[in-house]
Design an enzyme around this catalytic site. Structure first.
Site, PDB file in Angstrom:
ATOM      1  N   ASN A   2      -3.408  -5.251 -12.605  1.00  0.00           N
ATOM      2  CA  ASN A   2      -2.869  -4.661 -11.382  1.00  0.00           C
ATOM      3  C   ASN A   2      -3.047  -5.675 -10.238  1.00  0.00           C
ATOM      4  O   ASN A   2      -3.383  -6.834 -10.477  1.00  0.00           O
ATOM      5  CB  ASN A   2      -3.619  -3.353 -11.089  1.00  0.00           C
TER       6      ASN A   2
ATOM      7  N   CYS B 172      -5.127   1.312  -9.609  1.00  0.00           N
ATOM      8  CA  CYS B 172      -4.375   1.159  -8.362  1.00  0.00           C
ATOM      9  C   CYS B 172      -5.345   1.057  -7.199  1.00  0.00           C
ATOM     10  O   CYS B 172      -6.188   1.917  -7.007  1.00  0.00           O
ATOM     11  CB  CYS B 172      -3.422   2.312  -8.127  1.00  0.00           C
TER      12      CYS B 172
ATOM     13  N   GLY C  28       2.707 -11.059  -6.712  1.00  0.00           N
ATOM     14  CA  GLY C  28       3.624 -12.180  -6.509  1.00  0.00           C
ATOM     15  C   GLY C  28       3.045 -13.495  -7.006  1.00  0.00           C
ATOM     16  O   GLY C  28       1.930 -13.547  -7.522  1.00  0.00           O
TER      17      GLY C  28
ATOM     18  N   LEU D 163       1.330   5.255  -4.234  1.00  0.00           N
ATOM     19  CA  LEU D 163       1.866   6.018  -5.371  1.00  0.00           C
ATOM     20  C   LEU D 163       2.613   7.276  -4.969  1.00  0.00           C
ATOM     21  O   LEU D 163       2.451   8.339  -5.570  1.00  0.00           O
ATOM     22  CB  LEU D 163       0.740   6.337  -6.366  1.00  0.00           C
TER      23      LEU D 163
ATOM     24  N   ALA E 143       0.872  -1.180   0.000  1.00  0.00           N
ATOM     25  CA  ALA E 143       0.000   0.000   0.000  1.00  0.00           C
ATOM     26  C   ALA E 143       0.908   1.228   0.000  1.00  0.00           C
ATOM     27  O   ALA E 143       0.946   1.995   0.957  1.00  0.00           O
ATOM     28  CB  ALA E 143      -0.917  -0.009   1.204  1.00  0.00           C
TER      29      ALA E 143
END
Lengths: 265, 304
Positions: free
Chosen positions: B192, B130, B217, B73, B70
């Site tokens: 994403n 995002c 991942g 950005l 988290a």
């Protein structure tokens, strides 16, 4: 920054949950500075997925040493590694302690708590070679948390110990011992690494006495080399406060840059 | 000699491997480890118009074969990017893609408008997905209408190809992908991260200060792979697959399922040389299987 996938464990030392691994990695050994760290890949599989950061505990010729407390999945698996196993490591990373010649023949204080002693041994070695007069203050919860006490004494460092339960050295917090010591000892600089509340207290004492201080901070890290922006900490720069990457701009910061968490002040 | 090149139609890549946004900094962080010129391309960290502080720490939680981030950005904004970073990227001979972010639709437009005037960018990747910038992970990519709206606004003014990066946090990914295509997107990058969380049972607190984060991942690869297969079968524009690619074999799964190229993300954090290793492994696979041109294997999944 070097990636060394063939770093041999040439020596391992263990004290209950504390461990020291000496890793043969000549290039990193050549470049590493006190306060810098390496990222160690725990497994070639995907769990745990991320590398773990460890500050450089010492450099012994071609070998880079790390010292850690078994405190989770990563360190637990790492502590099971054996001599002659190879590790994949990245380093040296980050910015270390600010060292220069003006420490020559001057009194300097080093304060470490628990596993926070890790980077301070290398620092003490370097300061010693710069001709500084060092006093080390090393605190832990109990005697078992002072595994490096003999090593520090053997290296000839002037070291003071404390344990919360009084099982060794001064009974109480190392910060209290250090504060009392400042009545008769005036270091020109303080270096510290340990639990946040301990460092916050040291920062407060240093500020009161107007002694410059540097702290090595800890954080969970994603990459260790500035790519993921996970390990940020609020840092004061002039009038501004901003999230700064510990891996890139730290892990060592000066007292006036660090904003301590509420409750640790 | 194996031909690893990929033609996206609007952009030719040396090979199918692109480093993914948010895991590759501004690219330069990786130059001590790898030769950036060897990459198919890289996507720089998401850019808003203005510098952005990001979320408070902890920003990262490791989970089984995955990690939840988290970051929020945090970034330097378009002006500093153009002044400090772009000139340094100019010397690299690879596709440089800028990940474009916006708090509102207008911000996407102003970022693209600003960057249109700068040299050294191959394409834009619209980050409409995002999960970390608003509580609950709201973003345009969650609805076909909002996806259409922002993509078409950007396409109207963009002087460069636009890749739309979708969110996996939807019930029907094909519907969103078709919206992006209809709005004129030149390609789709899929996907994403998954909105996720982790709890520290000792403190009973979330492991992330933001409570929610995005899971990436190896843990997410099978789900995104399924989405890439579904989308690639339905859209005409190229699909770039990303999610948990750690090896050449992972990248091949995506290519065979229909992705024209792949992005490598989380692997970069663990192994800064991951992209290069994956390119080498793709080449080895081609040699071993007598494939002369890697494009030949795109979308060759045998289902009968």
């Amino acid at each position: 920054m070097i990636k060394d996938t063939q770093s041999y464990i040439v020596r391992k030392e263990s004290w209950n949950d504390y461990h020291l691994l000496s890793l043969e990695s000549p290039k990193i050994a050549l470049e590493g500075q006190p306060g810098q760290f390496i990222m160690v890949r725990i497994t070639e599989h995907f769990h745990p997925l991320l590398r773990r950061p460890f500050s450089i505990h010492s450099i012994d010729g071609r070998n880079v040493e790390i010292f850690f407390l078994n405190s989770g999945l990563g360190t637990s698996l790492l502590s099971q590694k054996k001599t002659n196993d190879t590790l994949d490591i990245l380093g040296p990373l980050g910015k270390g302690f600010n060292l220069n010649d003006h420490f020559k023949e001057k009194d300097v204080a080093i304060i470490g708590g628990g596993r926070g002693i890790a980077p301070l041994y290398f620092l003490a070695q370097r300061l010693s070679s710069l001709g500084a007069s060092i006093r080390i203050f090393y605190g832990g919860k109990t005697l078992a948390d002072l595994p490096l006490k003999d090593k520090l004494k053997k290296a000839g460092f002037d070291t003071f110990f404390s344990t919360d339960d009084g099982s060794f050295g001064f009974k109480g917090l190392i910060t209290d011992f250090f504060k009392a010591e400042l009545e008769i000892f005036t270091p020109i600089h303080i270096f510290s690494c340990g639990p946040e509340p301990m460092m916050a207290k040291i920062a407060k004492i240093a500020q009161k006495k107007k002694i410059p201080a540097e702290f090595s901070l800890e954080s969970v890290m994603g990459c260790g080399f500035g790519a993921c922006w996970s390990c940020v900490r609020k840092i004061r720069r002039g009038n501004k406060e901003e999230w700064v990457k510990i891996c890139e701009e730290g892990p060592v910061f000066s007292a006036d840059e660090i904003i301590w968490k509420e409750g640790d002040k | 000699m194996i031909d690893l090149s990929i033609d996206l139609g609007f952009l030719k890549l040396k090979n199918p491997v692109i480093a993914a946004s948010g895991t590759f900094g501004y690219g330069l962080e990786f130059s001590p480890f790898i030769n950036l010129d060897k990459l198919g391309g890289f996507v720089v960290k998401g850019l808003y118009y203005s510098p952005r502080q990001g979320n408070p720490p902890p920003r990262l939680a490791e989970t089984a074969s995955g990690l939840i981030n988290a970051i929020g950005l945090q970034g330097i904004g378009v002006e500093r990017f153009s002044e400090e970073i772009l000139p340094r990227l100019k010397n690299y001979n690879t596709a440089i893609i800028v990940n474009v972010c916006g708090e509102y639709e207008e911000e996407y437009v102003s970022v693209v408008d600003f960057l249109n005037k700068k040299e050294g960018i191959s394409a834009y990747e619209l980050n409409i997905s995002c999960p970390n910038t608003k509580k609950g992970g709201l973003c345009p990519a969650l609805s076909p209408e909002n996806t259409y709206s922002v993509v078409s606004l950007v396409k109207k003014i963009s002087l460069r190809p636009v890749i739309t990066k979708l969110s996996p946090n939807v019930t029907d990914i094909v519907e969103i992908a078709l919206s992006a295509q209809e709005a004129g997107s030149d390609a789709i990058s899929l996907a994403n991260t998954f909105l996720a969380m982790a709890v520290d049972v000792e403190t009973r607190r979330p492991k992330l200060a933001n409570i929610f984060g995005g899971l990436s991942g190896p843990a997410i690869k099978p789900i995104i792979l399924r989405m890439v297969y579904q989308v690639a079968s339905c859209v005409k524009i190229p699909v770039i697959g990303l999610g948990g690619i750690m090896s050449g074999s992972d990248a091949l799964e995506y290519l065979i399922a229909g992705a024209k190229a792949v992005e490598v993300g989380t692997a970069n954090l663990i192994d800064p040389e991951a992209t290069i290793r994956i390119i080498d492994e793709l080449e080895e696979y081609c040699v071993k299987n007598g494939i002369k041109k890697i494009e030949e294997i795109v979308g060759t999944l045998i289902t009968q």
